[in-house]
Design a protein around this motif. Structure first.
Motif, PDB file in Angstrom:
ATOM      1  N   ALA A 267       0.680  -1.314  -0.160  1.00 28.15           N
ATOM      2  CA  ALA A 267       0.027  -0.012   0.292  1.00 28.15           C
ATOM      3  C   ALA A 267       1.130   1.255  -0.048  1.00 28.15           C
ATOM      4  N   GLY A 268       2.446   1.464   0.594  1.00 34.65           N
ATOM      5  CA  GLY A 268       3.027   2.264   0.782  1.00 34.65           C
ATOM      6  C   GLY A 268       3.289   2.331  -0.660  1.00 34.65           C
ATOM      7  N   LEU A 269       3.892   0.959  -1.023  1.00 31.78           N
ATOM      8  CA  LEU A 269       5.080   1.745  -2.433  1.00 31.78           C
ATOM      9  C   LEU A 269       3.898   2.095  -3.368  1.00 31.78           C
ATOM     10  N   CYS A 270       2.548   1.118  -3.038  1.00 27.85           N
ATOM     11  CA  CYS A 270       1.589   1.598  -4.475  1.00 27.85           C
ATOM     12  C   CYS A 270       1.343   3.036  -4.550  1.00 27.85           C
ATOM     13  N   SER A 271       0.875   4.372  -2.853  1.00 25.02           N
ATOM     14  CA  SER A 271       0.560   5.265  -2.898  1.00 25.02           C
ATOM     15  C   SER A 271       1.656   6.161  -3.493  1.00 25.02           C
ATOM     16  N   PHE A 272       3.080   5.707  -3.208  1.00 26.33           N
ATOM     17  CA  PHE A 272       4.233   6.584  -3.234  1.00 26.33           C
ATOM     18  C   PHE A 272       4.623   6.800  -5.205  1.00 26.33           C
ATOM     19  N   THR A 273       4.429   5.224  -5.954  1.00 26.97           N
ATOM     20  CA  THR A 273       4.550   5.661  -7.286  1.00 26.97           C
ATOM     21  C   THR A 273       4.070   6.531  -7.424  1.00 26.97           C
ATOM     22  N   ALA A 274       2.833   6.202  -7.075  1.00 25.95           N
ATOM     23  CA  ALA A 274       1.324   7.125  -7.804  1.00 25.95           C
ATOM     24  C   ALA A 274       1.382   8.863  -7.459  1.00 25.95           C
ATOM     25  N   MET A 275       2.306   8.854  -5.980  1.00 28.63           N
ATOM     26  CA  MET A 275       2.552   9.939  -5.862  1.00 28.63           C
ATOM     27  C   MET A 275       3.737  10.713  -7.354  1.00 28.63           C
ATOM     28  N   LEU A 276       4.222   9.581  -7.645  1.00 29.23           N
ATOM     29  CA  LEU A 276       5.161  10.306  -8.554  1.00 29.23           C
ATOM     30  C   LEU A 276       5.083  10.544  -9.826  1.00 29.23           C
ATOM     31  N   ALA A 277       4.594   9.110 -10.257  1.00 35.18           N
ATOM     32  CA  ALA A 277       3.535   9.387 -11.309  1.00 35.18           C
ATOM     33  C   ALA A 277       3.060  10.637 -11.887  1.00 35.18           C
ATOM     34  N   MET A 278       2.274  11.239 -10.677  1.00 33.09           N
ATOM     35  CA  MET A 278       1.485  12.830 -10.486  1.00 33.09           C
ATOM     36  C   MET A 278       2.738  14.222 -10.276  1.00 33.09           C
ATOM     37  N   LEU A 279       3.454  13.682  -9.801  1.00 31.83           N
ATOM     38  CA  LEU A 279       4.324  15.115 -10.269  1.00 31.83           C
ATOM     39  C   LEU A 279       5.036  14.795 -10.816  1.00 31.83           C
ATOM     40  N   THR A 280       5.453  13.735 -12.106  1.00 34.64           N
ATOM     41  CA  THR A 280       5.917  13.881 -13.504  1.00 34.64           C
ATOM     42  C   THR A 280       5.216  14.260 -14.270  1.00 34.64           C
ATOM     43  N   HIS A 281       3.795  13.877 -14.604  1.00 35.36           N
ATOM     44  CA  HIS A 281       2.991  14.321 -15.258  1.00 35.36           C
ATOM     45  C   HIS A 281       2.592  15.627 -15.213  1.00 35.36           C
ATOM     46  N   GLN A 282       2.914  16.529 -14.168  1.00 36.21           N
ATOM     47  CA  GLN A 282       2.801  17.335 -13.358  1.00 36.21           C
ATOM     48  C   GLN A 282       4.141  18.780 -14.227  1.00 36.21           C
ATOM     49  N   PHE A 283       4.734  17.760 -13.552  1.00 36.85           N
ATOM     50  CA  PHE A 283       6.010  18.806 -13.875  1.00 36.85           C
ATOM     51  C   PHE A 283       7.201  17.613 -14.553  1.00 36.85           C
ATOM     52  N   PRO A 284       7.301  18.011 -15.650  1.00 33.42           N
ATOM     53  CA  PRO A 284       8.770  16.700 -16.311  1.00 33.42           C
ATOM     54  C   PRO A 284       9.559  16.936 -16.375  1.00 33.42           C
ATOM     55  N   ASP A 285      10.256  17.838 -16.401  1.00 35.39           N
ATOM     56  CA  ASP A 285      11.195  18.570 -16.433  1.00 35.39           C
ATOM     57  C   ASP A 285      12.543  18.697 -15.260  1.00 35.39           C
ATOM     58  N   LEU A 286      11.504  19.302 -14.461  1.00 36.31           N
ATOM     59  CA  LEU A 286      12.046  18.942 -12.950  1.00 36.31           C
ATOM     60  C   LEU A 286      12.408  18.131 -12.951  1.00 36.31           C
ATOM     61  N   MET A 287      11.180  16.382 -13.245  1.00 36.19           N
ATOM     62  CA  MET A 287      11.234  15.422 -12.032  1.00 36.19           C
ATOM     63  C   MET A 287      12.610  14.413 -13.147  1.00 36.19           C
ATOM     64  N   GLY A 288      12.884  14.727 -14.227  1.00 37.11           N
ATOM     65  CA  GLY A 288      13.981  14.832 -14.842  1.00 37.11           C
ATOM     66  C   GLY A 288      15.184  14.699 -14.139  1.00 37.11           C
ATOM     67  N   VAL A 289      15.578  16.259 -14.329  1.00 37.83           N
ATOM     68  CA  VAL A 289      16.803  16.796 -13.237  1.00 37.83           C
ATOM     69  C   VAL A 289      16.622  15.578 -11.879  1.00 37.83           C
ATOM     70  N   PHE A 290      15.523  15.179 -10.938  1.00 37.83           N
ATOM     71  CA  PHE A 290      15.584  15.017 -10.144  1.00 37.83           C
ATOM     72  C   PHE A 290      15.517  13.515  -9.874  1.00 37.83           C
ATOM     73  N   ALA A 291      15.196  12.764 -11.294  1.00 40.76           N
ATOM     74  CA  ALA A 291      15.726  11.611 -10.684  1.00 40.76           C
ATOM     75  C   ALA A 291      17.265  11.206 -11.917  1.00 40.76           C
ATOM     76  N   LYS A 292      17.610  11.928 -13.024  1.00 40.40           N
ATOM     77  CA  LYS A 292      18.850  11.983 -13.024  1.00 40.40           C
ATOM     78  C   LYS A 292      19.502  12.223 -11.713  1.00 40.40           C
ATOM     79  N   ALA A 293      19.910  13.396 -10.909  1.00 45.62           N
ATOM     80  CA  ALA A 293      20.872  13.655 -10.612  1.00 45.62           C
ATOM     81  C   ALA A 293      20.503  12.755  -8.634  1.00 45.62           C
ATOM     82  N   PHE A 294      19.052  12.009  -8.384  1.00 48.60           N
ATOM     83  CA  PHE A 294      19.425  10.939  -7.427  1.00 48.60           C
ATOM     84  C   PHE A 294      20.111   9.397  -7.932  1.00 48.60           C
TER      85      PHE A 294
END
Length: 564
Positions: A514-541
């Motif tokens: 349940a926690g994993l599903c909630s976390f990935t759903a939140m990431l999916a929503m943020l990536t959809h809304q802010f794709p460039d910012l989340m791309g930079v964050f993923a590369k840095a991570f």
């Protein structure tokens, strides 16, 4: 003395020793194997061109567009959601996590663990046979075998506290019982019988008492009227006993009245301290009417025998009634009623097949008490955890598990985690009402056995980790009825907090999913809304994540040649 049919343990053979050694060494073999594989891969990194492959993968990750991260997080959220749905469905149907079940059943034995069998050990009955699990469609209400006297006990409670210990539903069931039990041949009703029929239906206690006096005025030999006065007008047990003896004198050949009166006289003797006399009266009654098992007179006998500490006699009674089939009562609606003519009823019982009725808390917990008192005075949880349980201690623990699975509410009262109240006149087997009725009379017997409550305290909570879930399943008894809470609220007074069946906690893997599903759903929503910012964050991570690996690779490369 060894249990019947049990064989002495044999020393392990060569095959068992070999299996044990392989299980013990399996972990170390796997660790060495993994180390060898990693070393070989690193030594052969140049011929395999691993460095070029890693660089190509790095270039590929750096050139990924934000759409890729949107698709990746969305797919991850979908997959984790599907896993969560499947895990929840599996838990609701089988009572355990699928991932946990697979790891325990298949992976754990490979890694040297012990298989957990749910069909033997604590889950088998005392004699090793599986208990019957009849399908119960509704909750049946039973007359409390040790119900108190209204005038001498319930009314005194009301005078002192101002609270009504009995509910209208409970008293209405008693009125139906009395009306049918004390009604003879309706074609030969006398005037006093008609009055008494109305008296049992009266809701007001004073109206019932006035009707009983009116019936005595018409016929001073009206036994049923004296029974009502003994139950409701007498303010002491001694006065109730006097009225019951007068009722017995006038009962004549009315078998129903005689059985009821003799039982209540035995209960009066028990309450007045004449316990041996009470025991004799109960034994005589059971011997005279052997087919009246549904009246549960043996439960009165067990409590009286425990009071005089006649434990051998208690064990003899348990051996007769524990696990035996009882004769059926006639169920109508939510309660039970008796065929008016008792002798016809006995003939009816002889003509039908036995119906297996459920055991009672008195049977299960008395059996547990006897086994517990044999070891409880010397029982220590710390010592038992070090050396393990002896045979006698294991028998006591199994008996407590068996009792708790039958009625999980009783320990709360025996351990005084909940306050006791006066027991109702009717009880629901396996419900809170039965737990109150049992603990009210038997708490003193548990306290008398040194260490018994301590053993119960150390044992009873562990039962819920092995009881099947959901409630549609059962090990030792039929599934725990889901309607008990509703019925108990009707039987117990409003000022009492009804005890409910303890719920099992959700398994770890369901919470993790349940926690994993909630976390990935939140990431999916943020990536959809802010794709460039989340791309930079993923590369840095990822660059931060793999930085230690690159550092160690450079250090190792300085000590080992890059080519062979």
């Amino acid at each position: 003395m060894a249990d019947g049919g049990a064989s002495d343990p044999q020393p392990p053979g060569l095959t068992e020793k070999l299996k044990s050694w392989l299980s013990w060494s399996w972990t170390y073999v796997c660790a060495v194997w993994c180390a060898m594989v990693l070393t070989t891969v690193y030594v052969l990194r140049s011929p395999l061109r691993l460095q070029e492959t890693v660089q190509s993968a790095t270039v590929f990750l750096n050139t990924l567009t934000p759409k890729f991260y949107v698709a990746l997080t969305g797919t991850s959220s979908l997959i984790s959601g599907l896993i969560l749905i499947f895990e929840w469905w599996y838990f609701r149907k089988y009572g355990t996590s699928f991932i946990e079940q697979v790891s325990v059943s298949h992976l754990r034995p490979l890694l040297g663990g012990v298989e957990n069998s749910s069909s033997t050990g604590l889950f088998s009955s005392v004699n090793g046979d599986a208990e019957p699990r009849p399908n119960v469609s509704e909750c049946k209400v039973w007359r409390n075998p040790l119900n108190l006297f209204r005038g001498a006990e319930y009314s005194r409670y009301t005078w002192v506290t101002g609270k009504e210990p009995l509910t209208y539903y409970d008293m209405n069931l008693s009125a139906q019982d009395h009306q049918t039990f004390f009604t003879g041949d309706t074609q030969q009703l006398r005037a006093e019988d008609t009055i008494m029929q109305k008296a049992w239906r009266e809701r007001n206690p004073q109206a019932r008492i006035r009707a009983a006096h009116q019936a005595i005025e018409l016929n001073h030999e009206c036994a049923a009227a004296y029974v009502l006065l003994a139950e409701e007008e007498a303010t002491t047990i001694a006065e109730a006993e006097r009225l019951f003896k007068k009722a017995q004198k006038y009962a004549g050949k009315d078998t129903n009245l005689l059985v009821y009166i003799k039982r209540r006289l035995a209960m009066c003797a028990r309450k007045l301290g004449r316990i041996k006399e009470s025991v004799k009266m109960m034994r005589d009654l059971m011997k005279e009417y052997p087919l009246l098992g549904m009246l549960n007179i043996h439960e009165n006998l067990l409590e009286a025998l425990l009071e005089i500490q006649a434990y051998a006699d208690v064990q003899a009674v348990l051996a007769k009634y524990d696990g035996k089939k009882s004769q059926p009562a006639i169920f109508l609606g939510g309660g039970y009623h008796f065929i008016p003519n008792l002798m016809n009823f006995l003939c009816f019982l002889a003509s039908v097949s036995d119906i297996s009725l459920p055991k009672s808390a008195t049977i299960c917990y008395t059996s547990a008490l006897l086994k517990a008192r044999a070891v409880s005075d010397k029982f220590s949880p710390e010592a038992a955890s070090r050396r393990g349980l002896s045979t006698a201690e294991m028998n006591a623990v199994e008996a407590i598990h068996r009792a708790v699975e039958f009625n999980p509410h009783v320990p709360k009262y025996l351990l005084e985690m909940k306050s006791l109240i006066l027991p109702p006149e009717h009880i629901l087997k396996r419900g809170d009402s039965e737990a109150v009725a049992y603990a009210f009379f038997h708490l003193q017997h548990w306290k008398r056995a040194e260490g018994a409550l301590n053993l119960l305290h150390c044992t009873w909570e562990g039962t819920f980790r092995i009881i099947p879930y959901p409630l549609e399943k059962g090990h030792l008894f039929y599934p725990y009825p889901g309607c008990t809470e509703t019925a108990d609220r009707e039987l117990l007074p409003s000022f009492h907090e009804v005890s409910v069946y303890p719920k099992k906690e959700l398994p770890f893997f369901i919470l993790f999913t349940a926690g994993l599903c909630s976390f990935t759903a939140m990431l999916a929503m943020l990536t959809h809304q802010f794709p460039d910012l989340m791309g930079v964050f993923a590369k840095a991570f990822f660059s931060t994540l793999f930085a230690p690996l690159g550092f160690f690779a450079e250090k190792i490369n300085g000590f080992m040649p890059t080519r062979i």
